[in-house]
Scaffold this motif. Sequence first.
Motif, PDB file in Angstrom:
ATOM      1  N   TYR A  50       8.528  -3.963  -2.371  1.00 39.86           N
ATOM      2  CA  TYR A  50       8.593  -5.186  -1.582  1.00 39.86           C
ATOM      3  C   TYR A  50       7.467  -5.210  -0.555  1.00 39.86           C
ATOM      4  N   PRO A  51       7.094  -6.399  -0.080  1.00 44.21           N
ATOM      5  CA  PRO A  51       6.261  -6.431   1.124  1.00 44.21           C
ATOM      6  C   PRO A  51       7.012  -5.695   2.234  1.00 44.21           C
ATOM      7  N   ASP A  52       6.295  -4.880   2.985  1.00 46.56           N
ATOM      8  CA  ASP A  52       6.920  -4.055   4.015  1.00 46.56           C
ATOM      9  C   ASP A  52       7.749  -4.915   4.959  1.00 46.56           C
ATOM     10  N   GLY A  53       9.018  -4.563   5.108  1.00 48.67           N
ATOM     11  CA  GLY A  53       9.930  -5.286   5.991  1.00 48.67           C
ATOM     12  C   GLY A  53      10.757  -6.352   5.294  1.00 48.67           C
ATOM     13  N   ASP A  54      10.406  -6.730   4.059  1.00 47.73           N
ATOM     14  CA  ASP A  54      11.176  -7.758   3.353  1.00 47.73           C
ATOM     15  C   ASP A  54      12.549  -7.257   2.910  1.00 47.73           C
ATOM     16  N   PHE A  55      12.670  -5.952   2.693  1.00 47.61           N
ATOM     17  CA  PHE A  55      13.970  -5.365   2.385  1.00 47.61           C
ATOM     18  C   PHE A  55      14.471  -4.718   3.661  1.00 47.61           C
ATOM     19  N   LYS A  56      15.633  -5.101   4.097  1.00 45.88           N
ATOM     20  CA  LYS A  56      16.177  -4.580   5.357  1.00 45.88           C
ATOM     21  C   LYS A  56      16.818  -3.211   5.132  1.00 45.88           C
ATOM     22  N   ILE A  57      16.227  -2.210   5.744  1.00 45.82           N
ATOM     23  CA  ILE A  57      16.730  -0.846   5.662  1.00 45.82           C
ATOM     24  C   ILE A  57      17.924  -0.719   6.591  1.00 45.82           C
ATOM     25  N   GLY A  58      18.984  -0.044   6.102  1.00 46.93           N
ATOM     26  CA  GLY A  58      20.179   0.132   6.910  1.00 46.93           C
ATOM     27  C   GLY A  58      20.474   1.602   7.167  1.00 46.93           C
ATOM     28  N   GLU A  59      21.563   1.845   7.863  1.00 46.46           N
ATOM     29  CA  GLU A  59      21.969   3.216   8.185  1.00 46.46           C
ATOM     30  C   GLU A  59      22.321   4.008   6.935  1.00 46.46           C
ATOM     31  N   GLN A  60      22.627   3.337   5.849  1.00 47.89           N
ATOM     32  CA  GLN A  60      22.988   4.021   4.605  1.00 47.89           C
ATOM     33  C   GLN A  60      21.781   4.268   3.705  1.00 47.89           C
ATOM     34  N   ASP A  61      20.577   4.138   4.236  1.00 51.71           N
ATOM     35  CA  ASP A  61      19.359   4.392   3.468  1.00 51.71           C
ATOM     36  C   ASP A  61      18.684   5.658   3.983  1.00 51.71           C
ATOM     37  N   VAL A  62      18.112   6.420   3.060  1.00 51.54           N
ATOM     38  CA  VAL A  62      17.448   7.686   3.371  1.00 51.54           C
ATOM     39  C   VAL A  62      15.948   7.505   3.146  1.00 51.54           C
ATOM     40  N   HIS A  63      15.153   7.889   4.140  1.00 51.93           N
ATOM     41  CA  HIS A  63      13.693   7.819   4.033  1.00 51.93           C
ATOM     42  C   HIS A  63      13.213   9.094   3.347  1.00 51.93           C
ATOM     43  N   LEU A  64      12.695   8.972   2.122  1.00 52.78           N
ATOM     44  CA  LEU A  64      12.242  10.142   1.374  1.00 52.78           C
ATOM     45  C   LEU A  64      10.820  10.536   1.704  1.00 52.78           C
ATOM     46  N   GLY A  65      10.050   9.612   2.220  1.00 51.65           N
ATOM     47  CA  GLY A  65       8.684   9.944   2.574  1.00 51.65           C
ATOM     48  C   GLY A  65       7.802   8.713   2.605  1.00 51.65           C
ATOM     49  N   ASP A  66       6.547   8.962   2.961  1.00 54.42           N
ATOM     50  CA  ASP A  66       5.534   7.917   3.006  1.00 54.42           C
ATOM     51  C   ASP A  66       4.437   8.278   2.020  1.00 54.42           C
ATOM     52  N   LEU A  67       4.159   7.374   1.111  1.00 53.22           N
ATOM     53  CA  LEU A  67       3.145   7.599   0.081  1.00 53.22           C
ATOM     54  C   LEU A  67       1.769   7.228   0.617  1.00 53.22           C
ATOM     55  N   GLN A  68       0.861   8.172   0.567  1.00 51.99           N
ATOM     56  CA  GLN A  68      -0.520   7.943   0.985  1.00 51.99           C
ATOM     57  C   GLN A  68      -1.305   7.513  -0.248  1.00 51.99           C
ATOM     58  N   VAL A  69      -1.953   6.370  -0.180  1.00 54.67           N
ATOM     59  CA  VAL A  69      -2.704   5.845  -1.316  1.00 54.67           C
ATOM     60  C   VAL A  69      -4.131   5.577  -0.858  1.00 54.67           C
ATOM     61  N   ASP A  70      -5.106   6.207  -1.530  1.00 51.20           N
ATOM     62  CA  ASP A  70      -6.508   5.931  -1.219  1.00 51.20           C
ATOM     63  C   ASP A  70      -6.784   4.451  -1.430  1.00 51.20           C
ATOM     64  N   GLY A  71      -7.396   3.816  -0.450  1.00 53.12           N
ATOM     65  CA  GLY A  71      -7.692   2.391  -0.537  1.00 53.12           C
ATOM     66  C   GLY A  71      -6.638   1.505   0.099  1.00 53.12           C
ATOM     67  N   VAL A  72      -5.543   2.119   0.577  1.00 50.82           N
ATOM     68  CA  VAL A  72      -4.479   1.383   1.256  1.00 50.82           C
ATOM     69  C   VAL A  72      -4.389   1.955   2.671  1.00 50.82           C
ATOM     70  N   GLY A  73      -4.542   1.096   3.667  1.00 50.16           N
ATOM     71  CA  GLY A  73      -4.597   1.559   5.042  1.00 50.16           C
ATOM     72  C   GLY A  73      -3.303   2.135   5.574  1.00 50.16           C
ATOM     73  N   LYS A  74      -2.167   1.531   5.235  1.00 45.57           N
ATOM     74  CA  LYS A  74      -0.877   1.953   5.785  1.00 45.57           C
ATOM     75  C   LYS A  74      -0.079   2.700   4.717  1.00 45.57           C
ATOM     76  N   PRO A  75       0.499   3.860   5.048  1.00 50.23           N
ATOM     77  CA  PRO A  75       1.346   4.555   4.073  1.00 50.23           C
ATOM     78  C   PRO A  75       2.478   3.649   3.594  1.00 50.23           C
ATOM     79  N   ILE A  76       2.906   3.878   2.368  1.00 53.05           N
ATOM     80  CA  ILE A  76       3.964   3.080   1.746  1.00 53.05           C
ATOM     81  C   ILE A  76       5.264   3.875   1.821  1.00 53.05           C
ATOM     82  N   GLY A  77       6.200   3.400   2.630  1.00 57.49           N
ATOM     83  CA  GLY A  77       7.479   4.083   2.797  1.00 57.49           C
ATOM     84  C   GLY A  77       8.328   3.996   1.537  1.00 57.49           C
ATOM     85  N   PHE A  78       9.045   5.079   1.250  1.00 58.27           N
ATOM     86  CA  PHE A  78       9.952   5.120   0.096  1.00 58.27           C
ATOM     87  C   PHE A  78      11.342   5.449   0.618  1.00 58.27           C
TER      88      PHE A  78
END
Length: 132
Positions: A50-78
């Motif tokens: 999703y575009p970052d922020g379009d899916f509302k993360i809740g207390e029942q969600d676990v952040h597994l990490g941030d994907l670093q992608v060459d050519g993308v300025g901001k890490p992509i949260g998973f």
Amino acid sequence: MGDGGGATRVERVALTLAAADLLVRLTDLHGPLMFHQSGGCCDGSAPMCYPDGDFKIGEQDVHLGDLQVDGVGKPIGFWMSASQYEYWKHTHLTVDVVKGRGSGFSVEAPEGVRFLIRSRLFTDDEYRAMQD
């Protein structure tokens, strides 16, 4: 052999080169992105992008990490739902991309491809390293 005193960092989620290339194109189209893996049947078992922020993360969600992608300025949260995480917590996930149509809610759908997860169990050493 020692590791120089520093602990080896074990990532829970990674990308294939094909997925990274697609994420560069999708970021150009949609801006910063995020992933959420909810579980369930059909498309619910696929990682949704999703575009970052379009899916509302809740207390029942676990952040597994941030994907670093060459050519993308901001890490992509998973993120993953806590119920799904209970099944996958011993597993390393790799986001890949294949031809075919996935969910219409995920930003790659109009591209004629879909993201999917390839998985493997963590080794005992990897799992122990994550507990430290």
